[in-house]
Every structure is written in structure tokens, then in C-alpha cells.
Design an enzyme around this catalytic site. Structure first.
Site, PDB file in Angstrom:
ATOM      1  N   HIS A  65      43.207  45.119  39.791  1.00  0.00           N
ATOM      2  CA  HIS A  65      42.496  45.543  38.588  1.00  0.00           C
ATOM      3  C   HIS A  65      42.767  47.014  38.322  1.00  0.00           C
ATOM      4  O   HIS A  65      43.107  47.773  39.236  1.00  0.00           O
ATOM      5  CB  HIS A  65      40.990  45.310  38.727  1.00  0.00           C
ATOM      6  CG  HIS A  65      40.370  46.044  39.874  1.00  0.00           C
ATOM      7  ND1 HIS A  65      40.420  45.556  41.162  1.00  0.00           N
ATOM      8  CD2 HIS A  65      39.695  47.212  39.942  1.00  0.00           C
ATOM      9  CE1 HIS A  65      39.799  46.396  41.981  1.00  0.00           C
ATOM     10  NE2 HIS A  65      39.350  47.419  41.264  1.00  0.00           N
ATOM     11  N   CYS A 217      33.581  52.467  43.548  1.00  0.00           N
ATOM     12  CA  CYS A 217      34.997  52.398  43.907  1.00  0.00           C
ATOM     13  C   CYS A 217      35.788  53.216  42.885  1.00  0.00           C
ATOM     14  O   CYS A 217      35.241  53.640  41.864  1.00  0.00           O
ATOM     15  CB  CYS A 217      35.480  50.950  43.944  1.00  0.00           C
ATOM     16  SG  CYS A 217      35.486  50.104  42.354  1.00  0.00           S
TER      17      CYS A 217
END
Length: 704
Positions: A65, A217
Site C-alpha cells: 500500500h 505506521c
């Protein structure tokens, strides 16, 4: 969600055998639907994200991603591999591959949907259904959440009947009962941690162990929310309340301060800095990477419980000004001060580095070093003058960043990263039009305001991907540049020139009063906003190649006054140690070094313990030093360095006299005030000891 994944974005027979090939195969489906504009550019962004940290998860899942300027709208593609593809997970290859593509300016609603998917991936029933589905349309519907709700509800009902914690995050199921709760607590903990859980279940009404957590993250899309779900699930299994704050791409909603205050421990599972980390200071804390939050949440919970049982806690830590900007409930005045302090705090390292380099240049090359030619044209390795010129010119370049950095980070404090470009541009224009320090302040506030206004405007979906990299920098820089060049630049430059002329004309009583005022400001909050304002005012005056005599006098007064509080507290603890606690006397030893190094914060422990006596005493001494320094005509070209730059001070002997006078006045004042307090306490208690005898016997219980 209906537009995010459709049947033609699903490949149930993914034939790729490498992660790069898998990403390309799924990205080509996105390209065919117009969701990706540049296939190679997008894949480069995916690869860059994968290089930072593998995206494989235990359980056969791969989630490549990224956020990319080549993505037009948030999109999800799914592939199922028979052979399996290595995405770096510890337990082997992945057969369920999710390629998540988000525009660089993805909006909160779509990112919330992506976070929901990330949480679903922690559900074994969901992944089992994906492995069994045979139709691409059905797989897309399952991912969209159009199937499986009935099974989830049945699972929650079965859990309630079994007496396990409620499915809601961080809430113990009331019907679990005393005996079942005791068993959960005993099994989950160990030692005192398990006992606390057992006790919580035993009486039904007592609360379980409470944990607050933060997950984040690098891209804030998948791992952030997976770690949150994993920690919440592990907490339910252990009979522990876990409330998680996800700091993802859509920003974050702060945990209720009351929830943090009531927490028994903290878990920080992150790969980027935790915002407002200081909120969790003073509690048992486990600090780890985000993947640990996904793969071993039960271990993290057990670890924080063990720390709590041992009484371990983190020390208070200050967040950056940007981290603290915009907290809920803050008034405009508070937010304005925070924004300004953001710019000043980021500017100070440039001041220190550039100023000291300039000072060293003068020390080595003499006071004519500012007239030396460029070292690019003339540099002789064996000549001291050349080295002096080199240091001076490097320092001058560093000083050239002061106003742009000030403006850029004021805008950053207001509008985050989109504010940086117009802020820096506006700050550079402030230098071009000679608007100086005041121009930088105005440019930063303008830039932040313009970016915030653009952010509130309705944006077509087709433009969202290019907003942060093209539209916002372009529009905001143009608007700020127009305002600085055409509208407010000249008036501010005129005001700046008027202030400079006024300072150059100061003399006699006016200069002494200014020195006293700046001295009190330096000692009021010991490195806080008022101190920073006085310091920034002084450094702005010498941030030129040839500062005026008045500007150098102001710099000397400000630095001398800033040294007074720690030196005064160190002297007071030496002369009358009995008036201070053992801890304060130890702090006094360190305050000597901090004081001579011009670190005003060395007096903070004393001010925090006894503000009503320490702060007024410090301000009195600072006023004396500032006034005397101005009266003696001491000058200083260096913005930092404390006692170590005395050779660069004009009238150094009288400068040291001014410093010593302020330190003595401040130390004497705090000794008298503390002595009066002690005498008053003795009189109230009928203590027959004299003040002299009392001073000879340290009393550790003395408080404000």
C-alpha cells in the site's frame, strides 16, 4: 466503499510469483479503471513503501500500500494466489494480497473505510471466507462488508453468553460474573498483575486493568488500524480494557484526557513519531514498532502489566510545538502563542549554529572579517584570516535561514506540512523587502491561514490527488507572495526600520529600562514563551552581517539575564542549603554548569517547587543584570555560549560585574523569602528553635 473495489479489481487466480509482479498485476487493473494515472510512477511509490518495511502479515496476508500522487481516488484491488507470494511475513508466503492505493491528499471518509478493511483482516472468519469464495463479484461484496454481518453478530452473542468481555473495545462484559472474571484475571496476569485482574473480576464492580495505546505506521493506512484491532482483541481475551488512538493518514482523534489519566499502562506501537507523546508521561509504557502490535499484542499487554507491577514509569517528556498545536478547547490566544513558539523553537538551532560560527569567525579573523572576500575566490589554507572568513560566511548562510524558517514553521504549526512551502516563500520575501523578523511573523501567519482556508474549500475528487503537491503549494504561495510584495511588505519594512532607528538612538535611562524589561522577560518563564520572545527579539537584531551597536548591547543584556536564574539557585543552595530539600541541593550542583552555559531551564526544578519565591527573585536579579549590562555598554555578537564567549564581549569585565550583581541579588532574595516562610511556619508551630539553628538542620519536608 461501493466505488473503492468492484469485481474487475479482483483476481481470484493471481499467477504472479513475486511481490513486484503481484503489485503490477493488481495495479494494471486499477490503471484500466482510471484509478491510476502513471503505472510505473505508482509502482515506484509502492516499492518505496515496501522498502521501508515489508507489508506481509502472519496468516498469509500481504498488504502492499502507499499514498501516491499518481492515484486519482482511494482504490482497493484484491488478488488470491494459489502458490503464495513472499511479502516478508515471519510465517511464510501470502495467498491473500490487498493492494491499497490512496491519493496523496486522501480524505478522511475514504481512509476510514480503508481502516475498516485493515481491522477486518484480523478476523479469521473474514479471511477464511475470502479463501473459499469462487466469484469475483462475491469477493468484492465481502470486502465491502455486504456479507458476514450476521456471522459477526452471532459471534458477539456467543461471547456474551460465555461470560467473556463485551465486543466493544475496552469495556468488560457486565454479565461475565465474579468467578469467570477472576479466572480471566488469573490467567491473563502473573504476580500482582494477574491478581489485579482477578480482583477486578471477583467483585464484578471493580474495574479491570486499563491500557491506552497509540498505533501509527509510515503511511497510516493499514498497519495502523490492524495493530489497533489486534491490541483490542488481545485485551478482550485477557480481560483488560484497551482503548486505542490511531494516528493515521486521516489525522487522529485524541483520547479523552480522563481516559488517559485513569489508565494503568500505555502501549505505543508506532513506526513514526507519536504525536503529543507527553500526554502519556508518568505511566508504565511499552514502546515498540507497529508490527509488534499486530503480531504479538498479548506479549505487549503482559509486558506493560509487569512494568506496572514493578512501579516503572516514563519520565515527563515535552512534545514539539507542532505536536501540541490545536488541541481541543484551546482559545485563539493560546493557539496563536503555540504557533509562534513553533516557529521560534525551530529557528533557535539556526540562531545558535549560525551565531556561534559568526562569533568564531570574528574571534579568529578579527572584527574586519565581515569585509573579507568570498572564500570561493580567496582561501589560503595556512592563513587564520581565511579560516575566520570561512566560519563567518558559513554562519552568515545559516543566519540567512532565520526568517524563512520562522515563517515556515509558524505555518507548519497552523496547517501541518502543506503550510511549509508558502511559509518559507513568504519568509524569503520578507527578507527581500527588508521586512525582517516582523515580516517573517506576518508571512508565517498568512501562509498558515491561507492553507487552512484552502483546506476548507470543497475539492472535486479528480483534484484530490494533486492537492498537496501541486494545488495547495501553487495557490498558497501565489497568494502569500502577492500579499507580501504588494500589500503588507512595505508597511512592515517601514515599521522594522523605525524600530531599528529607535534602538540605535537609545541611550541613558531608556537603554537601562529596556535592559531591565528584557532581563525580567528572560527570567519569567525560564525558556517558555516570554523568554523566547525576548531572546528572538535580541537575536533578530544581530542576524545581519554588520549589526548595530545597540543590537549588540541588547544581545549582551539578554544573554546575561538568561544566565541569572540557574546561577542564583546554585549559589543559594550553596550558601543556605538548609532552606532546600536534598533533591534541590543536588539540582543546585548541576545548575552551576547550566547557568554558565546560558541554559535558563536549569532553574525550572526550583521554580516548579516554589514558584512564588523563585520566579520573582529570578526576575529581580535578571532586571538588575539587564539594566547594568546596558548601562555599562557591554556588547555581544554571539547569540549563545554563556561564559564561553566572554572573549567576544565588549567591556567583558563590567559585563561579568553585571552578571554577578544580578546573581547575588536573586540568590539573596530567594534566601530571604524562603527564610521568612520557614520562620512563619515555626512561629505557627511554636518551634523554639532560632532561624539560625533551624537553617543548620536540613528539613526535607519544606514546601511552598
Amino acid at each position: 466503499m461501493s466505488e473503492m473495489i468492484t469485481a474487475d479489481l479482483v483476481d481470484l487466480d493471481l499467477s504472479a510469483d513475486t511481490r513486484e509482479a503481484a503489485a503490477r498485476a493488481l495495479a494494471e487493473r486499477m490503471l484500466a479503471r482510471g484509478r491510476v494515472t502513471d503505472l510505473d510512477g505508482f509502482l515506484a511509490d509502492v516499492a518505496a513503501r515496501e522498502a521501508r518495511m515489508p507489508t506481509g502479515l502472519d496468516g498469509g496476508i500481504g498488504i502492499p500500500h502507499c499514498r501516491s500522487a499518481h492515484v486519482t481516488e482511494p482504490t482497493l484491488a484484491f488478488g488470491r494466489s494459489t502458490a503464495g507470494i513472499d511479502f516478508g511475513a515471519a510465517d511464510g508466503p501470502a495467498d491473500l494480497i490487498f493492494l491499497i492505493a490512496a491519493p496523496a491528499g486522501a480524505d478522511e471518509a475514504h481512509l476510514t473505510i480503508l481502516s475498516s478493511l485493515a481491522r477486518q483482516l484480523m478476523d479469521a472468519e473474514f479471511t477464511s471466507a475470502l479463501r473459499a469464495v469462487t466469484d469475483a463479484g462475491a469477493a468484492a461484496a465481502l470486502i465491502r462488508g455486504e456479507e458476514g454481518a450476521e456471522g459477526g453478530a452471532a459471534g458477539a452473542e456467543a461471547g456474551a453468553e460465555a461470560g467473556v468481555p463485551d465486543a466493544r473495545p475496552g469495556v468488560a462484559h457486565a454479565e461475565a460474573g465474579g468467578e469467570a472474571g477472576a479466572e480471566v484475571g488469573a490467567d491473563a496476569g502473573g504476580g500482582s498483575g494477574g491478581g489485579s485482574g482477578a480482583g477486578a473480576g471477583a467483585d464484578g464492580a471493580a474495574r479491570p486493568f486499563r491500557i491506552v495505546a497509540v498505533t501509527s505506521c509510515p503511511t497510516g493506512i493499514a498497519h495502523t488500524y490492524m495493530a489497533a484491532e489486534s491490541l483490542e482483541n488481545a485485551g478482550r481475551e485477557a480481560g483488560v480494557e484497551v482503548v486505542v488512538e490511531t494516528q493515521g493518514s486521516a489525522g487522529f482523534t485524541r483520547l479523552d484526557p480522563a481516559v488517559i489519566a485513569a489508565a494503568d499502562g500505555v502501549i505505543l506501537a508506532h513506526d513514526v513519531p507519536v504525536r503529543e507523546k507527553e500526554r502519556f508521561a508518568g505511566k508504565p509504557t511499552v514502546d515498540t514498532g507497529v508490527k509488534a502490535g499486530i503480531s504479538r499484542p498479548a506479549e505487549l499487554i503482559a509486558e506493560v502489566r509487569e512494568k506496572a507491577a514493578r512501579g516503572e514509569a516514563t519520565a515527563p517528556a515535552a512534545g514539539t510545538p507542532v505536536d501540541r498545536a490545536g488541541a481541543p478547547g484551546e482559545g485563539y490566544g493560546t493557539r496563536l502563542r503555540t504557533w509562534l513558539m513553533s516557529g521560534v523553537s525551530y529557528m533557535v538551532p539556526f540562531v545558535a549554529a549560525g551565531g556561534l560560527l559568526i562569533a568564531l569567525g570574528f574571534a579568529i579573523g578579527g572584527y574586519t572579517v565581515n569585509k573579507a572576500p568570498s572564500v570561493m575566490d580567496h582561501f589560503v589554507w595556512t592563513e587564520a584570516d581565511s579560516w575566520g572568513a570561512l566560519l563567518f560566511q558559513i554562519g552568515g548562510v545559516a543566519f540567512g535561514f532565520l526568517v524563512p524558517v520562522l515563517a515556515g514553521y509558524i505555518a507548519y504549526g497552523m496547517a501541518d506540512r502543506p503550510g511549509l512551502v508558502p511559509g518559507f516563500v513568504g519568509g524569503a520575501i520578507a527578507l527581500t523587502v527588508n521586512a525582517g523578523f516582523l515580516g517573517g511573523l506576518a508571512a508565517g501567519l498568512l501562509a498558515g491561514g491561507v492553507v487552512m482556508a484552502i483546506g476548507r474549500a470543497p475539492i472535486p475528487a479528480a483534484l484530490r490527488g494533486i492537492m498537496p503537491v501541486v494545488v495547495i503549494p501553487l495557490v498558497s504561495s501565489a497568494v502569500v507572495g502577492f500579499l507580501m510584495f504588494v500589500v503588507i511588505g512595505k508597511p512592515i519594512a517601514s515599521a522594522q526600520k523605525g524600530m531599528t532607528d529607535w534602538l540605535n538612538g537609545l541611550g541613558g535611562a531608556n537603554a537601562v529600562l529596556l535592559g531591565a524589561l528584557l532581563g525580567m522577560m528572560m527570567c519569567f518563564d525560564l525558556g517558555g514563551p516570554v523568554n523566547k520572545v525576548a531572546y528572538a527579539f535580541a537575536t533578530a537584531g544581530i542576524a545581519v552581517a554588520d549589526p548595530s551597536d545597540s543590537a549588540m548591547k541588547i544581545m549582551a543584556a539578554v544573554m546575561a539575564a538568561g544566565m541569572v536564574p540557574p546561577l542564583a539557585m546554585a549559589l543559594a543552595t550553596t550558601v543556605r542549603g538548609g532552606l532546600f530539600t536534598r533533591t534541590e541541593r543536588e539540582n543546585g550542583k548541576a545548575a552551576w554548569v547550566l547557568g554558565i552555559s546560558f541554559i535558563s531551564e536549569g532553574a525550572i526544578p526550583f521554580a516548579a517547587a516554589d514558584p512564588l519565591r523563585v520566579i520573582p527573585s529570578s526576575m529581580l536579579g535578571g532586571a538588575v543584570t539587564g539594566a547594568l549590562s546596558m548601562a555599562f555598554g557591554a556588547t555581544l555578537r554571539a547569540p549563545h555560549g554563556g561564559i564561553f564567549v566572554v572573549p567576544l564581549i565588549g567591556n567583558p569585565f563590567l559585563y561579568l560585574v553585571a552578571l554577578a550583581a544580578g546573581v547575588c541579588v536573586s540568590a539573596a532574595s530567594v534566601i530571604v523569602l524562603k527564610g521568612l516562610r520557614r520562620q512563619g511556619a515555626q512561629d505557627a508551630e511554636g518551634d523554639p528553635e532560632t532561624s539560625g539553628a533551624s537553617a543548620a538542620v536540613p528539613k526535607e519536608s519544606v514546601t511552598a
